[in-house]
Design a protein around this motif. Structure first.
Motif, PDB file in Angstrom:
ATOM      1  N   GLY A 279       5.049   9.307   4.088  1.00  0.00           N
ATOM      2  CA  GLY A 279       5.391   8.411   2.994  1.00  0.00           C
ATOM      3  C   GLY A 279       6.825   8.617   2.524  1.00  0.00           C
TER       4      GLY A 279
ATOM      5  N   MET B 244       7.872   4.830  -4.064  1.00  0.00           N
ATOM      6  CA  MET B 244       6.989   3.900  -3.366  1.00  0.00           C
ATOM      7  C   MET B 244       6.258   4.618  -2.237  1.00  0.00           C
ATOM      8  SD  MET B 244       8.177   0.109  -2.735  1.00  0.00           S
ATOM      9  CE  MET B 244       8.121  -0.438  -1.064  1.00  0.00           C
TER      10      MET B 244
ATOM     11  N   ALA C 217       2.290   5.046  -1.783  1.00  0.00           N
ATOM     12  CA  ALA C 217       1.621   4.614  -0.553  1.00  0.00           C
ATOM     13  C   ALA C 217       0.818   5.757   0.062  1.00  0.00           C
ATOM     14  CB  ALA C 217       2.660   4.098   0.442  1.00  0.00           C
TER      15      ALA C 217
ATOM     16  N   PHE D 137      -2.256   6.555  -2.025  1.00  0.00           N
ATOM     17  CA  PHE D 137      -3.248   5.496  -1.850  1.00  0.00           C
ATOM     18  C   PHE D 137      -3.990   5.685  -0.529  1.00  0.00           C
ATOM     19  CE2 PHE D 137      -4.325   0.910  -1.061  1.00  0.00           C
ATOM     20  CZ  PHE D 137      -5.243   0.828  -2.101  1.00  0.00           C
ATOM     21  N   LEU D 138      -3.228   5.957   0.546  1.00  0.00           N
ATOM     22  CA  LEU D 138      -3.846   6.180   1.859  1.00  0.00           C
ATOM     23  C   LEU D 138      -4.780   7.381   1.824  1.00  0.00           C
ATOM     24  CD1 LEU D 138      -1.093   5.566   4.525  1.00  0.00           C
ATOM     25  CD2 LEU D 138      -3.360   4.570   4.467  1.00  0.00           C
TER      26      LEU D 138
ATOM     27  N   MET E  84      -5.740  -1.001   8.273  1.00  0.00           N
ATOM     28  CA  MET E  84      -7.038  -0.399   7.992  1.00  0.00           C
ATOM     29  C   MET E  84      -7.850  -1.354   7.127  1.00  0.00           C
ATOM     30  SD  MET E  84      -5.710   2.668   5.582  1.00  0.00           S
ATOM     31  CE  MET E  84      -7.179   3.504   6.020  1.00  0.00           C
TER      32      MET E  84
ATOM     33  N   ILE F  73       3.268  -2.168   2.464  1.00  0.00           N
ATOM     34  CA  ILE F  73       3.680  -0.814   2.069  1.00  0.00           C
ATOM     35  C   ILE F  73       3.003   0.250   2.932  1.00  0.00           C
ATOM     36  CG2 ILE F  73       3.728   0.831   0.158  1.00  0.00           C
ATOM     37  CD1 ILE F  73       3.666  -1.554  -1.734  1.00  0.00           C
ATOM     38  N   LEU F  74       1.723   0.030   3.228  1.00  0.00           N
ATOM     39  CA  LEU F  74       0.958   1.081   3.892  1.00  0.00           C
ATOM     40  C   LEU F  74       1.213   1.162   5.395  1.00  0.00           C
ATOM     41  CD1 LEU F  74      -2.540   1.117   2.199  1.00  0.00           C
ATOM     42  CD2 LEU F  74      -0.473   2.338   1.620  1.00  0.00           C
TER      43      LEU F  74
ATOM     44  N   VAL G 219       3.828   3.594   6.702  1.00  0.00           N
ATOM     45  CA  VAL G 219       3.423   4.988   6.499  1.00  0.00           C
ATOM     46  C   VAL G 219       2.417   5.403   7.575  1.00  0.00           C
ATOM     47  CG1 VAL G 219       2.371   6.607   4.893  1.00  0.00           C
ATOM     48  CG2 VAL G 219       3.834   4.802   4.029  1.00  0.00           C
TER      49      VAL G 219
END
Lengths: 62, 260
Positions: A19, A46, A50, A53-54, B156, B166-167, B170
């Motif tokens: 991240g 950010m 992220a 959250f993951l 996912m 955003i994800l 990552v």
């Protein structure tokens, strides 16, 4: 069980790192080319959001 | 030794990254330094040990066979069976090779006369990491197919669409950059730091020994610390070999699982 916990521990560190790396990197690059100074910090924040959250989805929600 | 004595007169030179660089053993070839020699030695040691321990396999095991089998049993039970699950036998040769290879090369760090952990040169952890990297991506692609695999990484399930923006970066970074990076760095950094720590206390003790009378006395503590840390290092070296293998197994297990 201990083995699984150890795995989760390192995966969480991995997520946090990526991240920071990705969004921090994008922010830094944006700063570099646009001549601003704030986007690096925004990117880092950010990235943290992220990753958290993951991690929440992968390890808490299940 | 004479270099060290000369240095002692002009003040203490702390160990640095330069202590991890070796001169070629044969001529000027950079491919024949001490770490490279030690890697080949480790392959010989591991092969000889496990071939002799498995050669005369008997129901009532000899001491050698028992030693070999308990190492194998450890990797098989705590890493293979527990992490990967029913399909673990296919990966046992890979996991077992990694574990013994890393373990023996780490233990060289405290082995008398050798006393250098091979894995404190970053090239060696990187090359093992490349093997793990290729294996877990290959298993994923073979098990799930290339496009479903990429889709699983990027998108996912159960997330509102705008959040993907955003994800997804990552997730991609985690699978393709952070995982191999942390795998190699963790092993390298632990071995590097451990060896440096031992160097500091041993060289420091030696320096004190060649100083004034009170300092001579103090060198006892420095050497004592070095001995204590050697035992500590032994634990770290075993633990790092275990963690490296465990994480490789976890990545393979992730590749084999159908959903998250």
């Amino acid at each position: 069980m201990a083995t699984k916990d150890e795995g989760a521990f390192w995966s969480i560190i991995g997520y946090l790192l990526s991240g920071f790396l990705i969004w921090g990197g994008i922010g830094w690059l944006a700063d570099h080319f646009l001549g601003t100074h704030i986007l690096f910090l925004v990117g880092m924040l950010m990235g943290t959001v992220a990753s958290l959250f993951l991690i929440w989805i992968r390890f808490v929600k299940e | 030794m004479s270099v060290l004595l000369a240095k002692a007169e002009s003040g203490f030179t702390p160990p640095s990254a330069a202590d991890f660089e070796f001169q070629p053993i044969f001529g000027h070839s950079i491919y024949f330094t001490k770490p490279v020699f030690m890697v080949f030695l480790s392959v010989i040691v591991i092969s000889v040990f496990f071939i002799t321990s498995a050669r005369k396999a008997a129901i009532v095991p000899s001491r050698m066979q028992f030693a070999g089998e308990s190492v194998y049993g450890f990797v098989r039970k705590t890493i293979g069976e527990e992490v990967i699950g029913p399909e673990f036998m296919r990966f046992m040769p890979f996991l077992f090779s990694i574990f013994t290879f890393v373990l023996v090369n780490n233990l060289f760090g405290i082995f008398p006369l050798l006393q250098f952990p091979t894995m404190s040169r970053i090239g060696f952890p990187i090359s093992i990491t490349i093997c793990t990297y290729l294996v877990y991506h290959f298993v994923s692609v073979k098990h799930k197919g290339l496009l479903p695999y990429l889709k699983e990484i990027c998108f996912m399930p159960g997330i509102p669409k705008p959040v993907y923006l955003i994800l997804t970066p990552v997730e991609i970074a985690t699978y393709f950059i952070t995982r191999p990076l942390t795998l190699a760095m963790r092993l390298f950094a632990n071995m590097f730091a451990g060896h440096l720590l031992l160097l500091i206390f041993t060289l420091g003790g030696e320096y004190l020994l060649h100083s004034g009378l009170i300092f001579k006395f103090m060198s006892i503590f420095s050497f004592g610390f070095a001995i204590g840390l050697t035992f500590f290092e032994f634990g770290i070296q075993c633990l790092q070999a275990y963690i490296f293998t465990l994480l490789s197994a976890l990545y393979i297990a992730g590749a084999l699982s159908d959903e998250h």
